[in-house]
Design a protein around this motif. Sequence first.
Motif, PDB file in Angstrom:
ATOM      1  N   ASN A 145       0.809  -1.221   0.000  1.00  0.00           N
ATOM      2  CA  ASN A 145       0.000   0.000   0.000  1.00  0.00           C
ATOM      3  C   ASN A 145       0.842   1.271   0.000  1.00  0.00           C
ATOM      4  O   ASN A 145       0.293   2.373  -0.127  1.00  0.00           O
ATOM      5  CB  ASN A 145      -0.950   0.008   1.197  1.00  0.00           C
ATOM      6  CG  ASN A 145      -2.079  -0.985   1.035  1.00  0.00           C
ATOM      7  OD1 ASN A 145      -2.465  -1.326  -0.077  1.00  0.00           O
ATOM      8  ND2 ASN A 145      -2.600  -1.477   2.149  1.00  0.00           N
ATOM      9  N   ASP A 146       2.151   1.137   0.146  1.00  0.00           N
ATOM     10  CA  ASP A 146       3.033   2.298   0.092  1.00  0.00           C
ATOM     11  C   ASP A 146       3.193   2.803  -1.345  1.00  0.00           C
ATOM     12  O   ASP A 146       3.569   3.952  -1.561  1.00  0.00           O
ATOM     13  CB  ASP A 146       4.403   1.928   0.686  1.00  0.00           C
ATOM     14  CG  ASP A 146       5.281   3.137   0.949  1.00  0.00           C
ATOM     15  OD1 ASP A 146       4.733   4.239   1.172  1.00  0.00           O
ATOM     16  OD2 ASP A 146       6.519   2.975   0.939  1.00  0.00           O
ATOM     17  N   PHE A 147       2.910   1.953  -2.318  1.00  0.00           N
ATOM     18  CA  PHE A 147       2.910   2.379  -3.711  1.00  0.00           C
ATOM     19  C   PHE A 147       1.592   3.100  -4.001  1.00  0.00           C
ATOM     20  O   PHE A 147       0.555   2.781  -3.419  1.00  0.00           O
ATOM     21  CB  PHE A 147       3.061   1.184  -4.654  1.00  0.00           C
ATOM     22  CG  PHE A 147       4.424   0.559  -4.639  1.00  0.00           C
ATOM     23  CD1 PHE A 147       5.392   0.947  -5.547  1.00  0.00           C
ATOM     24  CD2 PHE A 147       4.745  -0.417  -3.713  1.00  0.00           C
ATOM     25  CE1 PHE A 147       6.659   0.382  -5.540  1.00  0.00           C
ATOM     26  CE2 PHE A 147       6.006  -0.997  -3.693  1.00  0.00           C
ATOM     27  CZ  PHE A 147       6.972  -0.589  -4.606  1.00  0.00           C
ATOM     28  N   TYR A 148       1.639   4.055  -4.906  1.00  0.00           N
ATOM     29  CA  TYR A 148       0.435   4.791  -5.260  1.00  0.00           C
ATOM     30  C   TYR A 148      -0.598   3.832  -5.865  1.00  0.00           C
ATOM     31  O   TYR A 148      -0.239   2.853  -6.535  1.00  0.00           O
ATOM     32  CB  TYR A 148       0.767   5.907  -6.236  1.00  0.00           C
ATOM     33  CG  TYR A 148       1.578   7.014  -5.615  1.00  0.00           C
ATOM     34  CD1 TYR A 148       0.968   8.101  -4.988  1.00  0.00           C
ATOM     35  CD2 TYR A 148       2.979   6.973  -5.632  1.00  0.00           C
ATOM     36  CE1 TYR A 148       1.712   9.112  -4.395  1.00  0.00           C
ATOM     37  CE2 TYR A 148       3.733   7.983  -5.039  1.00  0.00           C
ATOM     38  CZ  TYR A 148       3.101   9.040  -4.428  1.00  0.00           C
ATOM     39  OH  TYR A 148       3.850  10.024  -3.832  1.00  0.00           O
ATOM     40  N   PRO A 149      -1.897   4.079  -5.636  1.00  0.00           N
ATOM     41  CA  PRO A 149      -2.933   3.174  -6.150  1.00  0.00           C
ATOM     42  C   PRO A 149      -2.814   2.891  -7.639  1.00  0.00           C
ATOM     43  O   PRO A 149      -3.043   1.757  -8.079  1.00  0.00           O
ATOM     44  CB  PRO A 149      -4.236   3.916  -5.815  1.00  0.00           C
ATOM     45  CG  PRO A 149      -3.894   4.731  -4.608  1.00  0.00           C
ATOM     46  CD  PRO A 149      -2.463   5.169  -4.817  1.00  0.00           C
ATOM     47  N   SER A 150      -2.479   3.913  -8.434  1.00  0.00           N
ATOM     48  CA  SER A 150      -2.365   3.705  -9.875  1.00  0.00           C
ATOM     49  C   SER A 150      -1.246   2.725 -10.219  1.00  0.00           C
ATOM     50  O   SER A 150      -1.368   1.942 -11.164  1.00  0.00           O
ATOM     51  CB  SER A 150      -2.099   5.037 -10.585  1.00  0.00           C
ATOM     52  OG  SER A 150      -0.886   5.623 -10.118  1.00  0.00           O
ATOM     53  N   GLU A 151      -0.162   2.740  -9.448  1.00  0.00           N
ATOM     54  CA  GLU A 151       0.927   1.798  -9.682  1.00  0.00           C
ATOM     55  C   GLU A 151       0.468   0.373  -9.389  1.00  0.00           C
ATOM     56  O   GLU A 151       0.765  -0.557 -10.152  1.00  0.00           O
ATOM     57  CB  GLU A 151       2.123   2.141  -8.792  1.00  0.00           C
ATOM     58  CG  GLU A 151       2.766   3.478  -9.065  1.00  0.00           C
ATOM     59  CD  GLU A 151       3.863   3.766  -8.060  1.00  0.00           C
ATOM     60  OE1 GLU A 151       5.028   3.468  -8.387  1.00  0.00           O
ATOM     61  OE2 GLU A 151       3.570   4.265  -6.961  1.00  0.00           O
ATOM     62  N   ARG A 152      -0.232   0.220  -8.284  1.00  0.00           N
ATOM     63  CA  ARG A 152      -0.692  -1.118  -7.893  1.00  0.00           C
ATOM     64  C   ARG A 152      -1.679  -1.672  -8.915  1.00  0.00           C
ATOM     65  O   ARG A 152      -1.621  -2.857  -9.279  1.00  0.00           O
ATOM     66  CB  ARG A 152      -1.328  -1.077  -6.501  1.00  0.00           C
ATOM     67  CG  ARG A 152      -0.398  -0.550  -5.421  1.00  0.00           C
ATOM     68  CD  ARG A 152      -0.883  -0.914  -4.026  1.00  0.00           C
ATOM     69  NE  ARG A 152      -2.245  -0.501  -3.747  1.00  0.00           N
ATOM     70  CZ  ARG A 152      -2.600   0.657  -3.202  1.00  0.00           C
ATOM     71  NH1 ARG A 152      -1.658   1.559  -2.894  1.00  0.00           N
ATOM     72  NH2 ARG A 152      -3.863   0.944  -2.950  1.00  0.00           N
ATOM     73  N   GLU A 153      -2.576  -0.800  -9.384  1.00  0.00           N
ATOM     74  CA  GLU A 153      -3.576  -1.261 -10.348  1.00  0.00           C
ATOM     75  C   GLU A 153      -2.934  -1.622 -11.686  1.00  0.00           C
ATOM     76  O   GLU A 153      -3.303  -2.613 -12.320  1.00  0.00           O
ATOM     77  CB  GLU A 153      -4.642  -0.181 -10.551  1.00  0.00           C
ATOM     78  CG  GLU A 153      -5.816  -0.639 -11.394  1.00  0.00           C
ATOM     79  CD  GLU A 153      -6.924   0.400 -11.477  1.00  0.00           C
ATOM     80  OE1 GLU A 153      -7.818   0.238 -12.325  1.00  0.00           O
ATOM     81  OE2 GLU A 153      -6.889   1.383 -10.705  1.00  0.00           O
ATOM     82  N   ALA A 154      -1.955  -0.837 -12.112  1.00  0.00           N
ATOM     83  CA  ALA A 154      -1.284  -1.109 -13.378  1.00  0.00           C
ATOM     84  C   ALA A 154      -0.486  -2.402 -13.332  1.00  0.00           C
ATOM     85  O   ALA A 154      -0.224  -3.010 -14.374  1.00  0.00           O
ATOM     86  CB  ALA A 154      -0.366   0.051 -13.747  1.00  0.00           C
ATOM     87  N   ALA A 155      -0.098  -2.820 -12.137  1.00  0.00           N
ATOM     88  CA  ALA A 155       0.702  -4.032 -11.976  1.00  0.00           C
ATOM     89  C   ALA A 155      -0.152  -5.276 -11.792  1.00  0.00           C
ATOM     90  O   ALA A 155       0.386  -6.379 -11.643  1.00  0.00           O
ATOM     91  CB  ALA A 155       1.635  -3.879 -10.781  1.00  0.00           C
ATOM     92  N   THR A 156      -1.462  -5.121 -11.817  1.00  0.00           N
ATOM     93  CA  THR A 156      -2.374  -6.217 -11.518  1.00  0.00           C
ATOM     94  C   THR A 156      -3.206  -6.579 -12.747  1.00  0.00           C
ATOM     95  O   THR A 156      -3.816  -5.715 -13.383  1.00  0.00           O
ATOM     96  CB  THR A 156      -3.312  -5.837 -10.360  1.00  0.00           C
ATOM     97  OG1 THR A 156      -2.523  -5.438  -9.221  1.00  0.00           O
ATOM     98  CG2 THR A 156      -4.205  -6.992  -9.972  1.00  0.00           C
ATOM     99  N   VAL A 157      -3.219  -7.846 -13.086  1.00  0.00           N
ATOM    100  CA  VAL A 157      -4.009  -8.355 -14.207  1.00  0.00           C
ATOM    101  C   VAL A 157      -4.873  -9.503 -13.697  1.00  0.00           C
ATOM    102  O   VAL A 157      -4.361 -10.498 -13.165  1.00  0.00           O
ATOM    103  CB  VAL A 157      -3.115  -8.851 -15.363  1.00  0.00           C
ATOM    104  CG1 VAL A 157      -3.971  -9.397 -16.508  1.00  0.00           C
ATOM    105  CG2 VAL A 157      -2.208  -7.726 -15.860  1.00  0.00           C
ATOM    106  N   ASN A 158      -6.184  -9.343 -13.813  1.00  0.00           N
ATOM    107  CA  ASN A 158      -7.136 -10.368 -13.364  1.00  0.00           C
ATOM    108  C   ASN A 158      -6.875 -10.788 -11.916  1.00  0.00           C
ATOM    109  O   ASN A 158      -6.910 -11.977 -11.573  1.00  0.00           O
ATOM    110  CB  ASN A 158      -7.073 -11.591 -14.293  1.00  0.00           C
ATOM    111  CG  ASN A 158      -7.530 -11.266 -15.698  1.00  0.00           C
ATOM    112  OD1 ASN A 158      -8.410 -10.439 -15.908  1.00  0.00           O
ATOM    113  ND2 ASN A 158      -6.908 -11.906 -16.686  1.00  0.00           N
ATOM    114  N   GLY A 159      -6.588  -9.806 -11.085  1.00  0.00           N
ATOM    115  CA  GLY A 159      -6.397 -10.076  -9.670  1.00  0.00           C
ATOM    116  C   GLY A 159      -5.009 -10.561  -9.295  1.00  0.00           C
ATOM    117  O   GLY A 159      -4.721 -10.727  -8.099  1.00  0.00           O
ATOM    118  N   LYS A 160      -4.146 -10.780 -10.261  1.00  0.00           N
ATOM    119  CA  LYS A 160      -2.790 -11.265  -9.994  1.00  0.00           C
ATOM    120  C   LYS A 160      -1.787 -10.146 -10.183  1.00  0.00           C
ATOM    121  O   LYS A 160      -1.818  -9.444 -11.201  1.00  0.00           O
ATOM    122  CB  LYS A 160      -2.459 -12.432 -10.944  1.00  0.00           C
ATOM    123  CG  LYS A 160      -1.064 -13.008 -10.747  1.00  0.00           C
ATOM    124  CD  LYS A 160      -0.864 -14.269 -11.573  1.00  0.00           C
ATOM    125  CE  LYS A 160      -0.721 -13.967 -13.050  1.00  0.00           C
ATOM    126  NZ  LYS A 160      -0.372 -15.180 -13.834  1.00  0.00           N
TER     127      LYS A 160
END
Length: 446
Positions: A145-160
Motif C-alpha cells: 500500500n506504500d505504492f500509489y494506487p495507480s501503480e498497484r492497479e497497473a501491476a495487476t491483471v485479473n487479480g494477480k
Amino acid sequence: MTFQTATRSGVRPSDRVRRASRSRRAGLALMVVALAGSAAACSSSGSGSDGGSTAITVSHGYTLVEGKEIQALAQQWNRANPKSKVTLSFNGGNDSALQKTVAGFTAGNYPDVAYEYGSSAAQLSRQPKLVDMTSTVHAPSFDWNDFYPSEREAATVNGKVVGIPALVDNLSLVYNKKLFADAHVAPPNASWTWQDFRNAARQLTDRSARQYGWAYVNDGSEDTVWRYLAMLWQAGGELLTKDNKKPAFDSPAGKAALQQLHDMAVTDKSVYLDNGSDNYLNLFNSNKIAMLWTGPWDLATINKNVQYGVTLLPGYNGNHETISGPDLWMSFDHSNGRTATARKFIAWLTSAKIGLQFSIATGDLPLRKSSTTLPAYKTFVAKYPSEQVFVQNLNNVKHVRPNIHAYAQVSTAVGQMVQSVLLGQRSPAQALKQGSAQVAGALAGS
C-alpha cells in the motif's frame, strides 16, 4: 504552484522521450506482433535449471545517467549479497524490452528479471514462466500500500500482481513564464478550469508569428490517446465498461472532452499539432509554444535559459485528474533459488530508501509515498525543484488504462478518433460514433 528550471545532467532529450513518452507509442506498437505465438515458444524454453545457483540476470534498457545508476545499484547489491549476485543485461533500449523478452523465451535464454512497459502487462501475464508476485507484495514487510494506487492497479491483471512498479510518471501543465508575462496573461494555477485554459491559449496564440498557446501530439498514437483520457476521466467518463467488454466513451463526458479539443484546435486555432516528431519541444524552447501537457521526462529537454513553471492540469468541475504510465519489473522463473533471489532483489530495488537513491541520481519520480518522508527527499527536491508538482500530482491519478489484451487495438481506434477531431475532419459526435464502433469490434474479436 510553480518552480524554476531544473535539468538532469547527462540525459539526452531523445533518451528521455524514448524511454517515457515514446513508451505510449512504441511499446504498444511492438506488443501485438512480438507476442504472437509466444505462449508456444515458452513451452520449449527448457527447464531453466541453474544447478542450484542463485545468481540472476536483470534485463533493462537504461542509458546514460540511469544506466550508470542501475549499474551502481547492482554493484551495491552484489557487495552485500555475494552468493546471490545480479548480472545486468542491456536489452538495447526499453522500447525493445518486450520484443527481447519474448525472443528470449524462444531461445531459452530469457532473463530472471526484466524492465517492461506497463502496456505489456496483460500480454506477458499469459506467459507460463511469469512469476506471480502477489504473495511477495502482500508480505507485511513489503508494504504494497506504500505504492500509489495507480501503480498497484497497473501491476495487476485479473487479480494477480504480475510485476512491481519500476517507473511512475504523470501529465502536468508546463508553461513558459516569458510568454505569459509578455502577453499580460495571469499564469496558470492549480484551480484553473478548462475554460481558463482555453482562454489563455487563445490569448497566447499569434499565428502570424507561428506562436501557439498549446501543443498536442496528434499522430494518432498512444501519445494522442492518453491526453484525451485525462480529460475524459476529469469529465466523469470511462473508456470501457467495468467488465472491459464494451466501449463507454461515447458519452456526455467523452463528447465534452472532444468538444474542448475541437474548440481549441479548430475554432480558436490555438493548438500546435505535433506529428509525432516531438518538434513541440524545439518550439517551446524557442518561445513559440506557451503550454505543454507533459511529464517529467521532458524537463531535461528544456533549455536552461527558458524559465518555466509546473502546475496541475486544468480541471473540469474541480476535477484535476491526470494520467500515469507505470512501468514494471517482471520476473520469469528458471528455478526456485533464482526466483527467490529475483523477488528479494526487486523488493530491495524498489524499497523506499533505494528507490529514492535512484530518483536522486536520475530525476525519476519516487515510486513509494514513504520516500517523500525520508530526509533524503529534501535532496531530491533541491536537485529537481520542478518535479515536486509531479510527485504531488500522483495523488490525482484515479484511473489506469485497462490491462487487457486488446488495448493496442483500442488505443489505435481512440487515437484516430481524437486525431480526426483535432484536424477538423469530423465533429465530436461523428468521431465518437465511429471510434466507439471500432473499439467495440476490437473488444469483440479479442
